[in-house]
Design a protein around this motif. Structure first.
Motif, short mmCIF file in Angstrom:
data_model
loop_
_atom_site.label_atom_id
_atom_site.label_comp_id
_atom_site.label_asym_id
_atom_site.label_seq_id
_atom_site.Cartn_x
_atom_site.Cartn_y
_atom_site.Cartn_z
N UNK A 167 41.61 86.03 33.32
CA UNK A 167 40.64 85.59 32.32
C UNK A 167 41.17 85.74 30.90
N UNK A 168 42.18 86.61 30.74
CA UNK A 168 42.76 86.79 29.42
C UNK A 168 43.46 85.53 28.92
N UNK A 169 43.76 84.60 29.80
CA UNK A 169 44.40 83.35 29.40
C UNK A 169 43.45 82.46 28.60
N UNK A 170 42.14 82.70 28.77
CA UNK A 170 41.15 81.91 28.04
C UNK A 170 40.92 80.53 28.60
N UNK A 171 41.46 80.23 29.77
CA UNK A 171 41.31 78.91 30.37
C UNK A 171 40.18 78.92 31.40
N UNK A 172 39.34 77.87 31.35
CA UNK A 172 38.27 77.79 32.35
C UNK A 172 38.84 77.53 33.75
N UNK A 173 40.07 77.03 33.82
CA UNK A 173 40.70 76.80 35.11
C UNK A 173 40.88 78.10 35.87
N UNK A 174 40.99 79.22 35.13
CA UNK A 174 41.21 80.52 35.76
C UNK A 174 40.06 80.87 36.69
N UNK A 175 38.83 80.46 36.37
CA UNK A 175 37.68 80.79 37.21
C UNK A 175 37.82 80.17 38.60
N UNK A 176 38.20 78.90 38.63
CA UNK A 176 38.40 78.25 39.91
C UNK A 176 39.54 78.86 40.71
N UNK A 177 40.61 79.26 40.03
CA UNK A 177 41.75 79.87 40.71
C UNK A 177 41.37 81.22 41.30
N UNK A 178 40.55 81.98 40.58
CA UNK A 178 40.10 83.28 41.11
C UNK A 178 39.21 83.08 42.33
N UNK A 179 38.36 82.05 42.28
CA UNK A 179 37.52 81.74 43.44
C UNK A 179 38.39 81.38 44.65
N UNK A 180 39.37 80.52 44.44
CA UNK A 180 40.25 80.14 45.54
C UNK A 180 41.04 81.35 46.04
N UNK A 181 41.45 82.22 45.12
CA UNK A 181 42.16 83.43 45.54
C UNK A 181 41.31 84.28 46.47
N UNK A 182 40.01 84.38 46.19
CA UNK A 182 39.11 85.14 47.06
C UNK A 182 38.97 84.46 48.42
N UNK A 183 38.89 83.13 48.42
CA UNK A 183 38.80 82.39 49.69
C UNK A 183 40.03 82.64 50.55
#
Length: 427
Positions: A167-183
């Motif tokens: 989240x420190x990157x400031x990109x909204x794309x990070x939220x989707x990547x974190x979700x996929x990482x959990x999946x």
């Protein structure tokens, strides 16, 4: 007479349950690492990616939390009828599927539906793992659960740090990547769980024995008709409030009622995690039998009193007093959390008839899930009433502990050998 090396004996008995016990601990740490990636940004995902308003996010979380309450008793009932490993795998895949579905829509109703569907197996997970530990580790179930809880906290920490970095990157794309990482973690732990052996289930053993003797199986006991167990579950829901106080009330209290710096809040959560990792396993030995677990209710209530008094004191002075009092409160409430977890693991299993163990533990799971649902409303109400409301809440928790201590007295007089009679050195 042959003698074994004490060191060799210690190593073999370090993790109860052998290879399957170690594998399930690995499942727990990967699971919570993935959950840590997602939990810290879930609300932000719904806000910045899905475009929901504050009221919609609050309603979504409330609805999913309410639906999730049913997950624990449903999972417990299924675990008495079907292989436990398959149920755990099914729950893991259902969690991953519901989470992945969030990427497919920004519609509020569908997001709420998918979140609710994910909450059911999520709330069931702790009951299923607890049941697996009870069946696999047998007399060492309390020690195994303590080790498992330690790995859970480590996993949460790893996931939280990963989420913070993303989240420190400031990109909204990070939220989707974190979700996929959990999946992805759900897929990994499902594969690992499939490699675990199915532990013997008392309910199915009893049914097989009845069939072999050509007699009808006895009707399983129902936790919903067991007033003692229902009373125990209700009082345990109150004693689980330490979780909401630490996770919800303390950060809000720092901001709205004390002179402590806002940056203290995450540091106190780190302190909580570190103390659990250090002390959960060593202190589990004090609740290793059923009578011992019941005796832990006495120091537990004392810690609640100390913690709530310290919270009240934190609002009475400047920054130095506030910081000192808040540290005392978090330490006291963390040890209350550790002691209550130890007592609750043993008592909930000991009070359950073997042939209905899953159903009973499922009902007991309502204690934690209902507290997570209603606890935030209760503690924010206490906060709005002012500092003196904290000691009153502490007295209420003392009453709950005393009621539970008396309620289960007749059901805990027989020793429950939750540890071997020979103590093995931990060194």
């Amino acid at each position: 007479m042959s003698c074994r090396s004490p060191r060799h004996h210690t190593v073999r008995n370090r993790i109860p349950g052998g290879r399957d016990g170690r594998r399930m601990l690995l499942v727990s740490i990967i699971d919570k690492t993935g959950t840590g990636l997602w939990a810290g940004c879930a609300v932000l995902y719904f806000t910045y990616v899905s475009g929901l308003g504050l009221g919609q996010v609050g309603l979504l979380m409330t609805v999913s939390g309410g639906v999730g309450i049913a997950g624990a008793p449903l999972a417990g009932r299924l675990a008495d009828r079907f292989p436990l490993v398959r149920i755990i795998v099914g729950a893991q895949l259902m969690r991953g599927g519901a989470l992945l579905a969030l990427l497919s829509t920004d519609n509020f109703l569908l997001l709420t539906l998918y979140s609710a569907l994910g909450a059911l197996p999520d709330r069931a997970g702790s009951v299923l793992i607890k049941l697996y530990a009870a069946r696999l580790a047998g007399p060492e179930r309390v020690r195994y659960q303590a080790i498992q809880r330690t790995t859970v906290n480590i996993g949460w920490s790893i996931g939280g740090l990963g989420a913070a970095a993303a989240l420190a990157t400031g990109s909204t794309r990070a939220y989707g990547l974190l979700l996929i990482g959990n999946v992805v973690t759900y897929l990994v732990i499902a594969a690992l769980t499939l490699r675990c052996a199915e532990p013997p289930a008392p309910s199915r053993i009893a049914a097989a024995s009845a069939q072999a003797d050509d007699r009808p199986p006895a009707a399983p006991a129902s936790p919903w008709r067991d007033r003692t167990f229902l009373g125990y579950t209700a009082t345990d829901a109150a004693l689980f409030l330490d979780d909401t106080i630490l996770q919800v009330a303390v950060p809000l209290w720092i901001v709205h009622a004390t002179a402590a710096p806002v940056g203290l809040a995450p540091l106190l959560l780190v302190l909580n995690t570190v103390l659990v990792v250090i002390f959960q396993v060593p202190l589990s030995r004090f609740g290793a039998t059923t009578p011992a677990a019941r005796r832990l209710l006495v120091p537990l209530t004392g810690l609640f009193v100390l913690g709530t008094l310290a919270l009240a004191a934190s609002a009475a002075g400047g920054p130095a007093l506030a910081v000192t009092a808040l540290v005392v409160a978090v330490v006291a409430l963390t040890f209350a959390e550790i002691i209550h977890a130890t007592a609750s693991w043993e008592l909930s299993v000991a009070l359950a008839p073997p042939e209905a163990q899953g159903a009973y533990l499922g009902v007991h799971g309502l204690a934690h899930s209902s507290q997570r649902f209603a606890g935030p409303l209760l503690v924010t109400g206490v906060m709005s009433a002012g500092p003196l409301a904290w000691p009153l809440l502490g007295l209420g928790l003392v009453a709950a502990g005393a009621a539970q201590h008396r309620l289960i007295r007749d059901r805990t007089t027989k020793p429950s050998l939750s540890v071997p009679s020979v103590t093995v050195s931990e060194h």
